[in-house]
Design a protein around this motif. Structure first.
Motif, PDB file in Angstrom:
ATOM      1  N   LYS A 136      39.808  45.403   3.279  1.00 54.44           N
ATOM      2  CA  LYS A 136      40.039  45.282   4.718  1.00 54.44           C
ATOM      3  C   LYS A 136      39.276  46.363   5.488  1.00 54.44           C
ATOM      4  N   LEU A 137      39.227  47.563   4.916  1.00 53.41           N
ATOM      5  CA  LEU A 137      38.539  48.662   5.588  1.00 53.41           C
ATOM      6  C   LEU A 137      37.033  48.543   5.491  1.00 53.41           C
ATOM      7  N   PHE A 138      36.551  48.038   4.341  1.00 62.26           N
ATOM      8  CA  PHE A 138      35.110  47.984   4.095  1.00 62.26           C
ATOM      9  C   PHE A 138      34.697  46.575   3.652  1.00 62.26           C
ATOM     10  N   PRO A 139      34.842  45.594   4.517  1.00 59.91           N
ATOM     11  CA  PRO A 139      34.516  44.213   4.144  1.00 59.91           C
ATOM     12  C   PRO A 139      33.040  44.061   3.793  1.00 59.91           C
ATOM     13  N   GLY A 140      32.787  43.319   2.722  1.00 57.07           N
ATOM     14  CA  GLY A 140      31.404  43.059   2.320  1.00 57.07           C
ATOM     15  C   GLY A 140      30.772  44.159   1.506  1.00 57.07           C
ATOM     16  N   LYS A 141      31.501  45.262   1.259  1.00 60.90           N
ATOM     17  CA  LYS A 141      30.963  46.376   0.477  1.00 60.90           C
ATOM     18  C   LYS A 141      31.613  46.409  -0.908  1.00 60.90           C
ATOM     19  N   ARG A 142      30.974  47.146  -1.833  1.00 58.32           N
ATOM     20  CA  ARG A 142      31.546  47.326  -3.154  1.00 58.32           C
ATOM     21  C   ARG A 142      32.791  48.201  -3.039  1.00 58.32           C
ATOM     22  N   ASN A 143      33.876  47.781  -3.660  1.00 64.23           N
ATOM     23  CA  ASN A 143      35.133  48.517  -3.551  1.00 64.23           C
ATOM     24  C   ASN A 143      35.734  48.830  -4.913  1.00 64.23           C
ATOM     25  N   SER A 144      34.871  49.047  -5.897  1.00 66.24           N
ATOM     26  CA  SER A 144      35.327  49.524  -7.193  1.00 66.24           C
ATOM     27  C   SER A 144      35.776  50.977  -7.039  1.00 66.24           C
ATOM     28  N   LEU A 145      36.486  51.497  -8.039  1.00 66.10           N
ATOM     29  CA  LEU A 145      36.934  52.886  -7.978  1.00 66.10           C
ATOM     30  C   LEU A 145      35.742  53.832  -7.881  1.00 66.10           C
ATOM     31  N   ASN A 146      34.684  53.568  -8.635  1.00 68.05           N
ATOM     32  CA  ASN A 146      33.482  54.398  -8.562  1.00 68.05           C
ATOM     33  C   ASN A 146      32.888  54.395  -7.164  1.00 68.05           C
ATOM     34  N   SER A 147      32.796  53.208  -6.573  1.00 65.43           N
ATOM     35  CA  SER A 147      32.210  53.095  -5.230  1.00 65.43           C
ATOM     36  C   SER A 147      33.042  53.830  -4.192  1.00 65.43           C
ATOM     37  N   LEU A 148      34.363  53.719  -4.304  1.00 62.92           N
ATOM     38  CA  LEU A 148      35.246  54.396  -3.349  1.00 62.92           C
ATOM     39  C   LEU A 148      35.180  55.910  -3.508  1.00 62.92           C
ATOM     40  N   CYS A 149      35.088  56.381  -4.754  1.00 64.93           N
ATOM     41  CA  CYS A 149      34.940  57.822  -4.975  1.00 64.93           C
ATOM     42  C   CYS A 149      33.665  58.336  -4.305  1.00 64.93           C
ATOM     43  N   SER A 150      32.575  57.592  -4.453  1.00 70.72           N
ATOM     44  CA  SER A 150      31.315  57.984  -3.818  1.00 70.72           C
ATOM     45  C   SER A 150      31.445  57.961  -2.297  1.00 70.72           C
ATOM     46  N   ARG A 151      32.135  56.959  -1.777  1.00 70.15           N
ATOM     47  CA  ARG A 151      32.272  56.803  -0.327  1.00 70.15           C
ATOM     48  C   ARG A 151      33.076  57.946   0.282  1.00 70.15           C
TER      49      ARG A 151
END
Length: 240
Positions: A136-151
């Motif tokens: 919901k916060l980042f529609p259309g983006k990668r939302n794996s744990l790795n991706s969220l940690c980087s974000r």
């Protein structure tokens, strides 16, 4: 008034294998559980971590993800031996899980094998799925744990392979960062919404021609007589 403690448990599991479609647990078992306690948005350090002997061979696909071997698990307790401690740890809490359905399906399957009439996990705890929040916060983006940690600039350098406790620790920090962002988004949205509503009202008033009703001559005379009467009684004019 006594302050209520919001107790949340960030939870992750590793398994003997992975199915990409529900039921995820079909033919597989849990081999590791990791939990991180959060109380009132503070990570307490009261963690839960256990390896479990599944009495089943680990698939090569899963081994490549978490690196846990059957040899390592040979002398570890079975799920039946750890269940009481696990349930004591998660009781009266809100579970925070990334892609929650996967872990919940596995846990419920393990509970059903015990044949102890233990309720399903979702009937004992409320559940928050961080994958749904991130989408919901980042529609259309990668939302794996790795991706969220980087974000969120969370250090994931030790995550060479998956591990239940390590991933739960990372997810705890992601959750706190993500929900802070979520709250700020909501507040900003409300602020913008209020400003827009005020601007719309102002524009409406500017566009709308105000209706002015003038008194009749008779009404004006009666009004003047009333003012003179007030002045005579009170010694001063009402609007002077």
């Amino acid at each position: 008034m006594k302050k209520l403690n919001l107790r949340q448990i960030v939870l992750d599991t590793e398994t003997t294998g992975i199915n990409f479609y529900p039921p995820y647990y079909k033919g597989h078992r849990i081999i590791e559980i990791g939990g991180v306690e959060i109380i009132n948005r503070h990570i307490t350090g009261n963690n839960f971590h256990v390896y479990i002997n599944p009495k089943k061979n680990i698939s090569l696909e899963a081994l490549n993800i978490h690196g846990i071997t059957n040899k390592f698990l040979y002398d570890k307790p079975t799920f039946n031996q750890i269940i009481d401690n696990f349930l004591d740890y998660i009781k009266n809490s809100e579970l925070i899980i990334h892609n929650a359905q996967f872990d919940i399906d596995f846990l419920n399957y393990e509970l059903s094998l015990l044949q102890k009439n233990i309720p399903n996990i979702e009937n004992m705890c409320s559940i928050i799925d961080t994958l749904k929040i991130s989408r919901k916060l980042f529609p259309g983006k990668r939302n794996s744990l790795n991706s969220l940690c980087s974000r969120f600039n969370i250090d994931k350098s030790n995550r060479n392979i998956h591990g239940a406790l390590l991933d739960a620790k990372l997810l705890a920090n992601v959750f706190l960062s993500m929900t802070s962002i979520q709250d700020s988004f909501i507040l900003e949205f409300q602020k913008k919404k209020n400003i827009n509503e005020i601007n719309n009202i102002q524009k409406h008033l500017v566009k709308k021609k105000l209706l002015i009703i003038h008194p009749t001559e008779e009404e004006h005379k009666l009004h003047q007589l009333k003012l003179d009467y007030i002045k005579k009684k009170c010694g001063f004019h009402l609007w002077n």
